[in-house]
Design a protein around this motif. Structure first.
Motif, PDB file in Angstrom:
ATOM      1  N   ALA A  61      42.596  43.000  50.599  1.00 39.48           N
ATOM      2  CA  ALA A  61      41.221  42.487  50.626  1.00 39.48           C
ATOM      3  C   ALA A  61      40.246  43.655  50.708  1.00 39.48           C
ATOM      4  CB  ALA A  61      41.024  41.551  51.813  1.00 39.48           C
ATOM      5  N   VAL A  62      39.126  43.548  49.984  1.00 32.77           N
ATOM      6  CA  VAL A  62      38.111  44.607  49.979  1.00 32.77           C
ATOM      7  C   VAL A  62      36.744  43.994  50.277  1.00 32.77           C
ATOM      8  CG1 VAL A  62      37.068  46.511  48.697  1.00 32.77           C
ATOM      9  CG2 VAL A  62      39.450  45.857  48.232  1.00 32.77           C
ATOM     10  N   ILE A  63      36.063  44.540  51.275  1.00 31.45           N
ATOM     11  CA  ILE A  63      34.714  44.112  51.636  1.00 31.45           C
ATOM     12  C   ILE A  63      33.802  45.339  51.612  1.00 31.45           C
ATOM     13  CG2 ILE A  63      35.584  42.228  53.054  1.00 31.45           C
ATOM     14  CD1 ILE A  63      35.007  43.849  55.537  1.00 31.45           C
ATOM     15  N   ILE A 250      38.760  51.317  35.831  1.00 34.53           N
ATOM     16  CA  ILE A 250      37.755  50.297  36.118  1.00 34.53           C
ATOM     17  C   ILE A 250      36.887  50.744  37.289  1.00 34.53           C
ATOM     18  CG2 ILE A 250      37.346  47.911  36.846  1.00 34.53           C
ATOM     19  CD1 ILE A 250      38.508  48.263  33.989  1.00 34.53           C
ATOM     20  N   GLU A 251      35.571  50.713  37.129  1.00 34.37           N
ATOM     21  CA  GLU A 251      34.684  50.798  38.292  1.00 34.37           C
ATOM     22  C   GLU A 251      34.349  49.369  38.699  1.00 34.37           C
ATOM     23  OE1 GLU A 251      30.623  52.819  39.995  1.00 34.37           O
ATOM     24  OE2 GLU A 251      30.561  51.980  37.982  1.00 34.37           O
ATOM     25  N   TYR A 252      34.753  49.010  39.903  1.00 37.37           N
ATOM     26  CA  TYR A 252      34.545  47.667  40.435  1.00 37.37           C
ATOM     27  C   TYR A 252      33.546  47.772  41.571  1.00 37.37           C
ATOM     28  CZ  TYR A 252      36.031  42.801  41.211  1.00 37.37           C
ATOM     29  OH  TYR A 252      36.087  41.418  41.309  1.00 37.37           O
ATOM     30  N   ASN A 253      32.296  47.475  41.274  1.00 34.08           N
ATOM     31  CA  ASN A 253      31.201  47.597  42.233  1.00 34.08           C
ATOM     32  C   ASN A 253      30.994  46.237  42.908  1.00 34.08           C
ATOM     33  OD1 ASN A 253      27.643  47.894  42.048  1.00 34.08           O
ATOM     34  ND2 ASN A 253      28.938  48.922  43.519  1.00 34.08           N
ATOM     35  N   LEU A 254      31.332  46.170  44.202  1.00 32.82           N
ATOM     36  CA  LEU A 254      31.355  44.891  44.905  1.00 32.82           C
ATOM     37  C   LEU A 254      29.980  44.474  45.411  1.00 32.82           C
ATOM     38  CD1 LEU A 254      34.452  45.684  45.062  1.00 32.82           C
ATOM     39  CD2 LEU A 254      34.481  44.339  47.170  1.00 32.82           C
ATOM     40  N   PRO A 255      29.706  43.157  45.396  1.00 26.96           N
ATOM     41  CA  PRO A 255      28.496  42.644  46.044  1.00 26.96           C
ATOM     42  C   PRO A 255      28.605  42.770  47.554  1.00 26.96           C
ATOM     43  CG  PRO A 255      29.883  40.830  45.301  1.00 26.96           C
ATOM     44  CD  PRO A 255      30.512  42.098  44.781  1.00 26.96           C
ATOM     45  N   GLY A 256      27.479  42.658  48.248  1.00 28.85           N
ATOM     46  CA  GLY A 256      27.455  42.836  49.691  1.00 28.85           C
ATOM     47  C   GLY A 256      28.141  41.706  50.434  1.00 28.85           C
ATOM     48  N   TRP A 263      33.559  38.930  48.772  1.00 28.70           N
ATOM     49  CA  TRP A 263      34.491  40.048  48.915  1.00 28.70           C
ATOM     50  C   TRP A 263      35.504  39.950  47.783  1.00 28.70           C
ATOM     51  CZ3 TRP A 263      33.867  36.070  52.444  1.00 28.70           C
ATOM     52  CH2 TRP A 263      34.895  35.136  52.543  1.00 28.70           C
ATOM     53  N   ALA A 264      36.490  40.829  47.753  1.00 21.54           N
ATOM     54  CA  ALA A 264      37.476  40.825  46.670  1.00 21.54           C
ATOM     55  C   ALA A 264      38.882  40.684  47.234  1.00 21.54           C
ATOM     56  CB  ALA A 264      37.380  42.107  45.845  1.00 21.54           C
ATOM     57  N   LEU A 265      39.707  39.967  46.501  1.00 19.06           N
ATOM     58  CA  LEU A 265      41.140  39.939  46.758  1.00 19.06           C
ATOM     59  C   LEU A 265      41.799  40.636  45.576  1.00 19.06           C
ATOM     60  CD1 LEU A 265      43.471  38.996  48.575  1.00 19.06           C
ATOM     61  CD2 LEU A 265      43.611  36.937  47.152  1.00 19.06           C
TER      62      LEU A 265
END
Length: 282
Positions: A61-63, A250-256, A263-265
């Motif tokens: 998981a990425v936050i 890949i550049e994966y720029n996450l939302p806040g 968040w991302a799984l």
């Protein structure tokens, strides 16, 4: 009379702005004790997360941008923990969690302790949280709090799972700086494994250059080195927006996390050397 009112209004606005800026450590705009050179002196090697073991395929998981201390209700914290609980009950708990920075709104000790308490709840599932340094974390000389409270108490580190290498960079000052940049490039050039790289500031973010690393030469060179050294994905935050760019990596720029409740799984396939991220909403 109208002129006096305008002047009075301008003075009030200036005073209000000064008070707001002061809470973010206005004095730090004129310098601080720490720099990216002193913070990222060495690339620290950590042991691999014990939860991964010999797993061939698993999730992480990425936050990002959790901003403890911001004047907002924090229902997203409970939503994230409830999501983890559901995955745990299904036997699908992520092997670890990554946070891409801005854990604190003002860099205060209490904010970082609040973040650490949130991490304690995550660690209660037997999984570790690996944290990246953000620009907000440095306000009010926040580095001294970070290195005492936030795991792993260093801002420049890496570890290796079965076939993947994971690198965490310090971009809290809006730059890697020449020393960290050269150390990182040397490390990935001598590491043939597929790689995941995590940092706070983006390299591109679909053209939102205001939010990116500030040195265009550094940014362009970094993109080139990431593409040519088997980096599969770069995770970054800071923009509070979702952006996806294919540079060969890949550049994966996450939302806040706090701002957008997302968040991302990420699914990791160690055998295929593949990384597959997907956004999750509260």
């Amino acid at each position: 009379m109208r002129g006096i009112i305008i002047i009075f209004g301008a003075v009030l606005l200036l005073l209000f702005s000064s008070c707001v800026l002061a809470s973010y450590g206005l004095h730090n705009f004129f310098g601080r004790d720490d720099t990216v050179r002193t913070r990222a002196e060495n690339l620290t090697e950590l042991a691999a997360p014990s939860t991964v073991g010999n797993s061939v395929s698993y999730t992480v998981a990425v936050i990002t941008d959790v901003h403890f201390g911001a004047d907002k209700e924090r229902s997203v914290d409970a939503a994230f923990l409830s999501w983890l609980e559901n995955l745990n009950s299904e036997g699908q708990i992520p092997k670890f969690v990554i946070c891409l920075g801005d854990i604190a709104e003002h860099g205060y000790e209490g904010e970082m302790k609040d973040y650490d308490s949130f991490c304690d709840k995550i660690r209660g599932y037997g999984i570790q949280v690996y944290t990246v340094l953000g620009n907000h974390d440095l306000y009010n000389n926040g580095w001294k709090n970070w290195k005492q409270i936030v795991y792993p108490e260093t801002s420049f580190y890496h570890f290796k799972t079965n076939n993947f290498s994971w690198y965490f960079l310090d971009t809290g000052s809006g730059t890697l700086g020449s020393h960290q940049f050269n150390t990182f490039v040397s490390a990935i050039q001598n590491d043939g494994a597929p790689k995941v790289v995590c940092m706070h500031y983006p390299v591109y973010a679909q053209g939102y250059f205001y939010y990116c690393l500030q040195d265009t030469t550094e940014r362009n060179l970094l993109i080139s080195y990431l593409e040519s050294n088997n980096v599969k994905i770069l995770f970054d935050g800071h923009t509070h927006m979702y952006n996806y760019t294919d540079f060969g990596f890949i550049e994966y720029n996450l939302p806040g996390f706090l701002e957008d409740g997302q968040w991302a799984l990420v699914t990791i396939d160690e055998t295929a050397g593949a990384v597959s991220p997907a956004l999750v909403s509260k």
